[in-house]
Design an enzyme around this catalytic site. Sequence first.
Site, PDB file in Angstrom:
ATOM      1  N   GLY A   8       0.742  -1.393   0.290  1.00  6.53           N
ATOM      2  CA  GLY A   8      -0.029   0.049   0.140  1.00  6.53           C
ATOM      3  C   GLY A   8       0.785   1.263  -0.074  1.00  6.53           C
ATOM      4  O   GLY A   8       0.419   2.383   0.582  1.00  6.53           O
ATOM      5  N   GLN A  12      -1.247   7.760   1.711  1.00  5.43           N
ATOM      6  CA  GLN A  12      -0.876   8.860   2.514  1.00  5.43           C
ATOM      7  C   GLN A  12       0.302   8.663   3.182  1.00  5.43           C
ATOM      8  O   GLN A  12       1.334   9.344   3.162  1.00  5.43           O
ATOM      9  CB  GLN A  12      -1.957   9.530   3.310  1.00  5.43           C
ATOM     10  CG  GLN A  12      -1.551  10.810   4.135  1.00  5.43           C
ATOM     11  CD  GLN A  12      -2.741  11.095   5.108  1.00  5.43           C
ATOM     12  OE1 GLN A  12      -3.466  10.056   5.512  1.00  5.43           O
ATOM     13  NE2 GLN A  12      -2.539  12.412   5.657  1.00  5.43           N
ATOM     14  N   ARG A  36      -1.793   0.068  -7.308  1.00  2.46           N
ATOM     15  CA  ARG A  36      -1.913   1.175  -8.454  1.00  2.46           C
ATOM     16  C   ARG A  36      -0.410   1.238  -8.943  1.00  2.46           C
ATOM     17  O   ARG A  36       0.461   0.869  -8.178  1.00  2.46           O
ATOM     18  CB  ARG A  36      -2.242   2.474  -7.776  1.00  2.46           C
ATOM     19  CG  ARG A  36      -3.867   2.596  -7.283  1.00  2.46           C
ATOM     20  CD  ARG A  36      -4.104   4.041  -6.704  1.00  2.46           C
ATOM     21  NE  ARG A  36      -3.500   4.322  -5.436  1.00  2.46           N
ATOM     22  CZ  ARG A  36      -3.154   5.410  -5.245  1.00  2.46           C
ATOM     23  NH1 ARG A  36      -3.233   6.628  -5.616  1.00  2.46           N
ATOM     24  NH2 ARG A  36      -2.740   5.486  -3.418  1.00  2.46           N
ATOM     25  N   ASP A  53      -1.236  -7.180  -4.758  1.00  5.72           N
ATOM     26  CA  ASP A  53      -2.554  -7.281  -4.189  1.00  5.72           C
ATOM     27  C   ASP A  53      -2.347  -7.951  -2.975  1.00  5.72           C
ATOM     28  O   ASP A  53      -2.511  -9.379  -3.084  1.00  5.72           O
ATOM     29  CB  ASP A  53      -3.714  -7.780  -5.353  1.00  5.72           C
ATOM     30  CG  ASP A  53      -4.994  -7.632  -4.779  1.00  5.72           C
ATOM     31  OD1 ASP A  53      -5.174  -7.559  -3.611  1.00  5.72           O
ATOM     32  OD2 ASP A  53      -5.748  -8.013  -5.372  1.00  5.72           O
ATOM     33  N   TYR A 142     -13.953  -0.994  10.305  1.00  4.55           N
ATOM     34  CA  TYR A 142     -12.482  -0.388  10.210  1.00  4.55           C
ATOM     35  C   TYR A 142     -12.025  -1.083  11.621  1.00  4.55           C
ATOM     36  O   TYR A 142     -10.992  -1.533  11.673  1.00  4.55           O
ATOM     37  CB  TYR A 142     -12.396   0.976   9.950  1.00  4.55           C
ATOM     38  CG  TYR A 142     -10.997   1.450  10.080  1.00  4.55           C
ATOM     39  CD1 TYR A 142     -10.151   1.090   9.274  1.00  4.55           C
ATOM     40  CD2 TYR A 142     -10.484   2.418  11.023  1.00  4.55           C
ATOM     41  CE1 TYR A 142      -9.022   1.802   8.998  1.00  4.55           C
ATOM     42  CE2 TYR A 142      -9.404   2.854  11.128  1.00  4.55           C
ATOM     43  CZ  TYR A 142      -8.469   2.583  10.028  1.00  4.55           C
ATOM     44  OH  TYR A 142      -7.320   3.220  10.153  1.00  4.55           O
TER      45      TYR A 142
HETATM   46  N1  LIG Z   1      -3.899   8.069   7.422  1.00  9.52           N
HETATM   47  C1  LIG Z   1      -4.281   8.023   8.630  1.00  9.52           C
HETATM   48  O1  LIG Z   1      -4.520   9.081   9.338  1.00  9.52           O
HETATM   49  C2  LIG Z   1      -4.108   6.683   9.369  1.00  9.52           C
HETATM   50  C3  LIG Z   1      -4.406   6.551  10.718  1.00  9.52           C
HETATM   51  C4  LIG Z   1      -4.505   5.599  11.481  1.00  9.52           C
HETATM   52  C5  LIG Z   1      -4.008   4.457  10.891  1.00  9.52           C
HETATM   53  N2  LIG Z   1      -3.741   4.449   9.545  1.00  9.52           N
HETATM   54  C6  LIG Z   1      -3.280   3.151   8.781  1.00  9.52           C
HETATM   55  O2  LIG Z   1      -2.199   2.992   8.186  1.00  9.52           O
HETATM   56  C7  LIG Z   1      -2.278   2.549   6.852  1.00  9.52           C
HETATM   57  C8  LIG Z   1      -1.853   3.182   5.682  1.00  9.52           C
HETATM   58  O3  LIG Z   1      -2.743   4.214   5.495  1.00  9.52           O
HETATM   59  P1  LIG Z   1      -2.771   5.480   4.551  1.00  9.52           P
HETATM   60  O4  LIG Z   1      -3.528   6.730   5.112  1.00  9.52           O
HETATM   61  O5  LIG Z   1      -1.464   5.381   4.036  1.00  9.52           O
HETATM   62  O6  LIG Z   1      -4.013   4.773   3.739  1.00  9.52           O
HETATM   63  P2  LIG Z   1      -4.214   5.307   2.022  1.00  9.52           P
HETATM   64  O7  LIG Z   1      -5.734   4.886   1.704  1.00  9.52           O
HETATM   65  O8  LIG Z   1      -3.804   6.492   1.776  1.00  9.52           O
HETATM   66  O9  LIG Z   1      -3.266   4.007   1.253  1.00  9.52           O
HETATM   67  C9  LIG Z   1      -3.553   2.796   1.182  1.00  9.52           C
HETATM   68  C10 LIG Z   1      -2.977   2.221  -0.185  1.00  9.52           C
HETATM   69  O10 LIG Z   1      -3.487   0.812  -0.269  1.00  9.52           O
HETATM   70  C11 LIG Z   1      -3.363   0.485  -1.534  1.00  9.52           C
HETATM   71  N3  LIG Z   1      -4.362  -0.707  -1.657  1.00  9.52           N
HETATM   72  C12 LIG Z   1      -5.630  -0.722  -1.685  1.00  9.52           C
HETATM   73  N4  LIG Z   1      -6.024  -2.142  -1.891  1.00  9.52           N
HETATM   74  C13 LIG Z   1      -4.978  -2.835  -2.026  1.00  9.52           C
HETATM   75  C14 LIG Z   1      -4.748  -4.347  -2.167  1.00  9.52           C
HETATM   76  N5  LIG Z   1      -5.793  -5.012  -2.300  1.00  9.52           N
HETATM   77  N6  LIG Z   1      -3.523  -4.894  -1.933  1.00  9.52           N
HETATM   78  C15 LIG Z   1      -2.486  -3.912  -1.765  1.00  9.52           C
HETATM   79  N7  LIG Z   1      -2.609  -2.468  -1.988  1.00  9.52           N
HETATM   80  C16 LIG Z   1      -3.817  -1.967  -1.837  1.00  9.52           C
HETATM   81  C17 LIG Z   1      -4.121   1.685  -2.160  1.00  9.52           C
HETATM   82  O11 LIG Z   1      -3.852   1.826  -3.463  1.00  9.52           O
HETATM   83  C18 LIG Z   1      -3.287   2.923  -1.491  1.00  9.52           C
HETATM   84  O12 LIG Z   1      -2.079   3.385  -2.193  1.00  9.52           O
HETATM   85  C19 LIG Z   1      -3.783   1.622   6.973  1.00  9.52           C
HETATM   86  O13 LIG Z   1      -3.493   0.327   7.567  1.00  9.52           O
HETATM   87  C20 LIG Z   1      -4.759   2.761   7.905  1.00  9.52           C
HETATM   88  O14 LIG Z   1      -5.394   2.041   8.369  1.00  9.52           O
HETATM   89  C21 LIG Z   1      -3.659   5.422   8.693  1.00  9.52           C
END
Ligand SMILES: NC(=O)c1ccc[n+]([C@@H]2O[C@H](COP(=O)([O-])OP(=O)(O)OC[C@H]3O[C@@H](n4cnc5c(N)ncnc54)[C@H](O)[C@@H]3O)[C@@H](O)[C@H]2O)c1
Length: 341
Positions: A8, A12, A36, A53, A142
């Site tokens: 992933g 972000q 992606r 994936d 979630y």
């Molecule tokens: N951003 C936050 O504020 C936040 C806060 C707490 C926890 N988290 C956790 O941190 C992790 C990353 O968060 P983020 O904000 O970068 O998320 P994001 O949604 O920005 O990025 C997730 C990425 O996963 C990819 N993805 C989707 N389906 C997929 C699949 N089947 N296989 C592989 N990749 C796939 C997407 O293309 C995307 O690039 C997550 O587990 C999220 O729960 C984030």
Amino acid sequence: MKTILVTGALGQIGSELVPALRERYGAGQVIASDIRMPPVEDLAAGGRFEFIDCTNPRQIQDVVRAHDVGTIYHLAALLSVTAEEKPHIAWQLNMDGLYHVLETARSAGCKVFFPSSIGAFGPGTPRDHTPQDTIQRPNTMYGVTKVAGELLCDYYHRRFGVDARGLRFPGLISYVAPAGGGTTDWAVAIFYEAILHGHYTCFLRPDTQLDMMYMPDAQRAIVGLMEADPRQLRHRNAFNITAMQLTPSRLAAEIAQHLPNFQVEYKVDPVRQAIADSWPRSMDDGAAREEWGWQPTYGLADMTLDMLDKLRTKLLAHRVASASTAAGTAGTAGTDRGAQP
Ligand SMILES: NC(=O)c1ccc[n+]([C@@H]2O[C@H](COP(=O)([O-])OP(=O)(O)OC[C@H]3O[C@@H](n4cnc5c(N)ncnc54)[C@H](O)[C@@H]3O)[C@@H](O)[C@H]2O)c1
């Protein structure tokens, strides 16, 4: 040193974690992966990338074996709002994906980083100074996947010796990649809208208080935990960490110190408000401070100043690039890598 794999990686967190890991451990040591494709410039610059994936165990195993991966930073997941819209897909990705990562780690001897969230708590959890070890009965898909993920990581460590470590992140604020469908996305969008339009319509009530953190601190936390001496770790996984507590009105007031004409209005989205109301107002991150020396560096004022500065530069560069693309290739769509408020 063995290779590092980030799943992933185009989201972000990954958009900033991958460059930070490459800088720290060597560009050739870090493989980014996602469903992606990365921008062509990144591939041209030599950044290693694999399509994975995470719902497909073979794809994870093949990359781990082919590249002698020693650590997996497993970021692929659906975030809170998207997971409520698509609970079945959220279960498949957030749970099956983590299971496949842990199974691969077990057989290949990898270390794993798993990001949990304030979403792992629920309405029955004490909302102020939320303890490290407390009631976790979330009422979102979630949250269910985050609690189960925390438990699964603990299980794989206890049962199979997999060195699975993790953090409970608060809402993360950053300017490189757009926020990915979470309840705290407002704290990123407000900056884009303030700079671009001087106005933001917020989907939460003005007094909704949640923990937040600026991305540079989140990166430091990930590296700090993963490099910590395991003998110091009593929890190892699911550490509460926080840097500041924000409400929309508090952040808006801080932004208005720099952009005096900035206006916010509130159109509450009941789904996102209900999620936010089930999460802590402030977490106690004493265990992380005690066990591996966690200490945030950014508070509200310096985060706001840095966000406005960096985002202005990015949006300006984007505008210049779009203008020159339009001038050079009138009628042809340019590549939009810029802000998506
Ligand atoms: N951003 C936050 O504020 C936040 C806060 C707490 C926890 N988290 C956790 O941190 C992790 C990353 O968060 P983020 O904000 O970068 O998320 P994001 O949604 O920005 O990025 C997730 C990425 O996963 C990819 N993805 C989707 N389906 C997929 C699949 N089947 N296989 C592989 N990749 C796939 C997407 O293309 C995307 O690039 C997550 O587990 C999220 O729960 C984030």
